[in-house]
Design a protein around this motif. Structure first.
Motif, PDB file in Angstrom:
ATOM      1  N   HIS A  84       0.815  -1.213   0.000  1.00 25.21           N
ATOM      2  CA  HIS A  84       0.000   0.000   0.000  1.00 25.21           C
ATOM      3  C   HIS A  84       0.853   1.269   0.000  1.00 25.21           C
ATOM      4  CE1 HIS A  84      -4.257  -1.386   0.902  1.00 25.21           C
ATOM      5  NE2 HIS A  84      -3.566  -2.506   0.986  1.00 25.21           N
ATOM      6  N   ASP A  85       2.082   1.151   0.466  1.00 18.80           N
ATOM      7  CA  ASP A  85       2.943   2.323   0.577  1.00 18.80           C
ATOM      8  C   ASP A  85       3.590   2.664  -0.761  1.00 18.80           C
ATOM      9  OD1 ASP A  85       2.742   2.641   3.461  1.00 18.80           O
ATOM     10  OD2 ASP A  85       4.008   0.856   3.632  1.00 18.80           O
ATOM     11  N   SER A  86       4.052   3.891  -0.868  1.00 20.35           N
ATOM     12  CA  SER A  86       4.976   4.274  -1.928  1.00 20.35           C
ATOM     13  C   SER A  86       6.377   4.153  -1.355  1.00 20.35           C
ATOM     14  CB  SER A  86       4.716   5.708  -2.398  1.00 20.35           C
ATOM     15  OG  SER A  86       5.826   6.185  -3.139  1.00 20.35           O
ATOM     16  N   ALA A  87       7.166   3.199  -1.869  1.00 19.49           N
ATOM     17  CA  ALA A  87       8.520   2.996  -1.344  1.00 19.49           C
ATOM     18  C   ALA A  87       9.355   4.263  -1.493  1.00 19.49           C
ATOM     19  CB  ALA A  87       9.182   1.826  -2.058  1.00 19.49           C
ATOM     20  N   ALA A  88       9.204   4.944  -2.637  1.00 19.21           N
ATOM     21  CA  ALA A  88      10.000   6.156  -2.876  1.00 19.21           C
ATOM     22  C   ALA A  88       9.659   7.248  -1.874  1.00 19.21           C
ATOM     23  CB  ALA A  88       9.771   6.643  -4.301  1.00 19.21           C
ATOM     24  N   ARG A  89       8.375   7.446  -1.602  1.00 20.95           N
ATOM     25  CA  ARG A  89       7.972   8.496  -0.659  1.00 20.95           C
ATOM     26  C   ARG A  89       8.359   8.121   0.772  1.00 20.95           C
ATOM     27  NH1 ARG A  89       3.809   8.798  -4.512  1.00 20.95           N
ATOM     28  NH2 ARG A  89       3.545  10.908  -5.348  1.00 20.95           N
ATOM     29  N   LEU A  90       8.140   6.848   1.123  1.00 21.99           N
ATOM     30  CA  LEU A  90       8.442   6.436   2.489  1.00 21.99           C
ATOM     31  C   LEU A  90       9.944   6.492   2.746  1.00 21.99           C
ATOM     32  CD1 LEU A  90       6.749   5.457   4.912  1.00 21.99           C
ATOM     33  CD2 LEU A  90       7.350   3.123   4.274  1.00 21.99           C
ATOM     34  N   GLY A  91      10.741   6.203   1.726  1.00 23.36           N
ATOM     35  CA  GLY A  91      12.183   6.183   1.900  1.00 23.36           C
ATOM     36  C   GLY A  91      12.866   7.516   1.720  1.00 23.36           C
ATOM     37  N   ALA A  92      12.123   8.554   1.367  1.00 21.36           N
ATOM     38  CA  ALA A  92      12.714   9.877   1.183  1.00 21.36           C
ATOM     39  C   ALA A  92      13.365  10.349   2.484  1.00 21.36           C
ATOM     40  CB  ALA A  92      11.651  10.878   0.730  1.00 21.36           C
ATOM     41  N   PHE A  93      14.543  10.918   2.366  1.00 20.73           N
ATOM     42  CA  PHE A  93      15.304  11.434   3.509  1.00 20.73           C
ATOM     43  C   PHE A  93      15.683  10.339   4.508  1.00 20.73           C
ATOM     44  CE2 PHE A  93      12.185  14.787   2.255  1.00 20.73           C
ATOM     45  CZ  PHE A  93      13.082  15.598   1.582  1.00 20.73           C
ATOM     46  N   ALA A  94      15.786   9.099   4.025  1.00 19.83           N
ATOM     47  CA  ALA A  94      16.104   7.985   4.921  1.00 19.83           C
ATOM     48  C   ALA A  94      17.457   8.173   5.606  1.00 19.83           C
ATOM     49  CB  ALA A  94      16.085   6.665   4.144  1.00 19.83           C
ATOM     50  N   ASP A  95      18.447   8.684   4.866  1.00 17.35           N
ATOM     51  CA  ASP A  95      19.776   8.863   5.455  1.00 17.35           C
ATOM     52  C   ASP A  95      19.742   9.873   6.600  1.00 17.35           C
ATOM     53  OD1 ASP A  95      20.755   7.044   3.679  1.00 17.35           O
ATOM     54  OD2 ASP A  95      21.523   8.532   2.263  1.00 17.35           O
ATOM     55  N   PHE A  96      18.945  10.929   6.430  1.00 20.36           N
ATOM     56  CA  PHE A  96      18.838  11.929   7.480  1.00 20.36           C
ATOM     57  C   PHE A  96      18.070  11.374   8.686  1.00 20.36           C
ATOM     58  CE2 PHE A  96      19.282  14.292   3.519  1.00 20.36           C
ATOM     59  CZ  PHE A  96      20.325  15.147   3.824  1.00 20.36           C
ATOM     60  N   ALA A  97      16.996  10.615   8.411  1.00 19.10           N
ATOM     61  CA  ALA A  97      16.176  10.066   9.493  1.00 19.10           C
ATOM     62  C   ALA A  97      16.970   9.078  10.345  1.00 19.10           C
ATOM     63  CB  ALA A  97      14.941   9.381   8.914  1.00 19.10           C
ATOM     64  N   ALA A  98      17.900   8.344   9.719  1.00 21.59           N
ATOM     65  CA  ALA A  98      18.679   7.346  10.451  1.00 21.59           C
ATOM     66  C   ALA A  98      19.484   7.981  11.569  1.00 21.59           C
ATOM     67  CB  ALA A  98      19.594   6.593   9.486  1.00 21.59           C
ATOM     68  N   ALA A  99      19.904   9.213  11.362  1.00 22.74           N
ATOM     69  CA  ALA A  99      20.672   9.907  12.403  1.00 22.74           C
ATOM     70  C   ALA A  99      19.849  10.107  13.663  1.00 22.74           C
ATOM     71  CB  ALA A  99      21.162  11.253  11.872  1.00 22.74           C
ATOM     72  N   GLY A 100      18.523  10.132  13.512  1.00 23.56           N
ATOM     73  CA  GLY A 100      17.639  10.293  14.662  1.00 23.56           C
ATOM     74  C   GLY A 100      17.045   9.001  15.163  1.00 23.56           C
ATOM     75  N   GLY A 101      17.515   7.872  14.640  1.00 18.46           N
ATOM     76  CA  GLY A 101      17.040   6.568  15.123  1.00 18.46           C
ATOM     77  C   GLY A 101      15.881   5.987  14.345  1.00 18.46           C
ATOM     78  N   LEU A 102      15.551   6.581  13.178  1.00 23.55           N
ATOM     79  CA  LEU A 102      14.481   6.058  12.334  1.00 23.55           C
ATOM     80  C   LEU A 102      15.123   5.516  11.059  1.00 23.55           C
ATOM     81  CD1 LEU A 102      11.548   5.650  11.440  1.00 23.55           C
ATOM     82  CD2 LEU A 102      11.488   8.055  10.751  1.00 23.55           C
ATOM     83  N   HIS A 103      15.121   4.200  10.910  1.00 23.17           N
ATOM     84  CA  HIS A 103      15.844   3.544   9.826  1.00 23.17           C
ATOM     85  C   HIS A 103      14.855   2.999   8.791  1.00 23.17           C
ATOM     86  CE1 HIS A 103      19.415   3.645  12.440  1.00 23.17           C
ATOM     87  NE2 HIS A 103      18.590   3.272  13.404  1.00 23.17           N
ATOM     88  N   MET A 104      14.914   3.528   7.589  1.00 19.10           N
ATOM     89  CA  MET A 104      14.053   3.085   6.491  1.00 19.10           C
ATOM     90  C   MET A 104      14.845   2.165   5.568  1.00 19.10           C
ATOM     91  SD  MET A 104      11.067   4.640   6.785  1.00 19.10           S
ATOM     92  CE  MET A 104      10.287   6.122   7.442  1.00 19.10           C
ATOM     93  N   ARG A 105      14.252   1.039   5.221  1.00 19.50           N
ATOM     94  CA  ARG A 105      14.823   0.161   4.208  1.00 19.50           C
ATOM     95  C   ARG A 105      13.763  -0.007   3.128  1.00 19.50           C
ATOM     96  NH1 ARG A 105      18.743   1.605   5.995  1.00 19.50           N
ATOM     97  NH2 ARG A 105      20.624   0.451   6.639  1.00 19.50           N
ATOM     98  N   ALA A 106      13.871   0.856   2.090  1.00 21.79           N
ATOM     99  CA  ALA A 106      12.781   0.969   1.109  1.00 21.79           C
ATOM    100  C   ALA A 106      13.213   0.685  -0.316  1.00 21.79           C
ATOM    101  CB  ALA A 106      12.173   2.370   1.182  1.00 21.79           C
ATOM    102  N   THR A 107      14.462   0.267  -0.542  1.00 21.40           N
ATOM    103  CA  THR A 107      14.944   0.062  -1.906  1.00 21.40           C
ATOM    104  C   THR A 107      15.466  -1.347  -2.102  1.00 21.40           C
ATOM    105  OG1 THR A 107      17.200   0.788  -1.397  1.00 21.40           O
ATOM    106  CG2 THR A 107      15.612   2.493  -2.052  1.00 21.40           C
TER     107      THR A 107
END
Length: 384
Positions: A84-107
């Motif tokens: 249901h998600d858009s992988a591209a939208r959900l993974g946007a700014f993943a590198d920046f979010a990881a610095a705050g403890g939110l890790h996206m694996r969308a690709t």
């Protein structure tokens, strides 16, 4: 390390037209509280954060608040997108979010690039397998010969195992959004069938300590290390008897140590009622269902006029209604050719009203039908 396994939030989803964001927000607040009470280290979300690829601003607000609440409660987050998600939208700014403890694996390229989180026993590798649509994914993975979900997930897990083999002593958790053989579906999942084959065998996920599955909305255990958390909220009446929950997963130095189920509160229960409309509206015993989401089956021989409005006057959360007359068939399949053969226009109209309501038209209604048909005939002749 303690891991909380959840999935299928479907933020922004409606229930037969009723908005659910208030209920969804309440449940996610509960999960944040659970993280704090149980000293959870990592929360994994195995797909379908949102209910649509382009979520509403309100759905994004609820998601942002929920993720921030979980992070404040002390846990890091690992998330992978679902169908249901858009992988591209959900993974946007993943590198920046990881610095705050939110890790996206969308690709696809990040499948064998784990999130490494340490505890007193060393690292735990969290691998996120986003929902893999078979046709584009087999080319992106470089395996054009792969077929269906089994083919692409097999290649994805081969890459995971290859990476893990080079990390001696590292424990592992895989997030995957898929329909694994043996799982029980509900009515609310969107099919991911391709060519008629959507299920993958559980053996595809061998070789890791724990697999956090998403997609199916009922909590279930396929093997000790292979589980669906299910959705935190019921999204169809077929889920009315499910006890929604999350899994609390403990990893020790050797790998999977224990799994506990935590049942979630039910913000608004679901129920079904059946009977004649007058009885449903008058019976004092039905007061217990007033605050439930209701699916109601009306059994009156003649279809009541304005039934849904009248139901909602007593049951504000009645969201679905069927009419099945007692001793009759309301939804009989009609073949048009058989229904009209040898009949006049007025006979066809009379039969239509009878089929729709369970009763023929009265004298006044039949007179109006005659007038309408005469007017239609005059208009047709005037066009000739």
């Amino acid at each position: 390390m303690r891991v909380l396994h959840t999935s299928d939030w479907h933020l922004g989803r409606t229930f037969h037209g009723a908005d659910l964001l208030t209920e969804q927000e309440a449940l996610l607040t509960h999960i944040a509280g659970l993280v704090e009470r149980e000293a959870v280290d990592v929360v994994v979300v195995a797909g379908d954060i949102y209910d649509r690829a382009v979520p509403s601003a309100e759905a994004v607000r609820v998601a942002t608040a929920a993720l921030a609440g979980i992070r404040r409660a002390g846990a890091e987050l690992v998330i992978t997108p679902g169908n249901h998600d858009s992988a591209a939208r959900l993974g946007a700014f993943a590198d920046f979010a990881a610095a705050g403890g939110l890790h996206m694996r969308a690709t696809v390229r990040g499948i064998a690039d784990p999130v490494l989180i340490e505890d007193e026993h060393g690292p735990v590798a969290f691998y996120g397998l986003p929902y893999l649509e078979p046709e584009p994914s087999r080319h992106a993975l470089g395996v054009p010969e792969a077929r269906g979900h089994t083919g692409v997930l097999s290649e994805a897990m081969r890459r995971v195992r290859t990476d893990l083999a080079g990390r001696a002593g590292t424990r592992s958790v895989v997030l995957a959004h898929a329909f694994v053989t043996g799982g029980a579906a509900s009515e609310s999942e969107r099919t991911i069938a391709v060519g008629g084959v959507e299920q993958v065998p559980g053996s595809v996920f061998d070789g890791v300590d724990y697999v956090a599955l998403g997609h199916l909305h009922g909590p279930q255990t396929l093997a000790e290390h292979l589980r669906y958390s299910g959705s935190p909220l019921a999204y169809s009446f077929s889920e009315a008897r499910q006890r929604k929950s999350v899994w609390l997963v403990d990893l020790d130095a050797a790998g999977l140590a224990a799994v506990r189920r935590h049942e979630l509160p039910v913000p608004r229960p679901l129920a079904t009622l059946a009977g004649e409309l007058a009885a449903l509206l008058a019976d004092p015993d039905h007061e217990q269902w007033r605050e439930h989401f209701l699916s109601v089956t009306i059994t009156d021989r003649v279809r009541p006029v304005d039934a849904m409005r009248r139901l909602r006057e007593r049951f504000p959360y009645a969201v679905h209604m069927d009419w099945h007359p007692e001793g009759g068939v309301a939804d009989a399949e009609l073949k048009y050719a058989d229904a009209v053969r040898g009949r006049s226009d007025i006979e066809i109209a009379r039969s239509f009203l009878d089929d729709c309501r369970g009763a023929p038209p009265n004298e006044r209604e039949e007179r109006l039908v005659h007038l309408a048909l005469e007017a239609a005939n005059r208009a047709a002749v005037a066009k000739l």
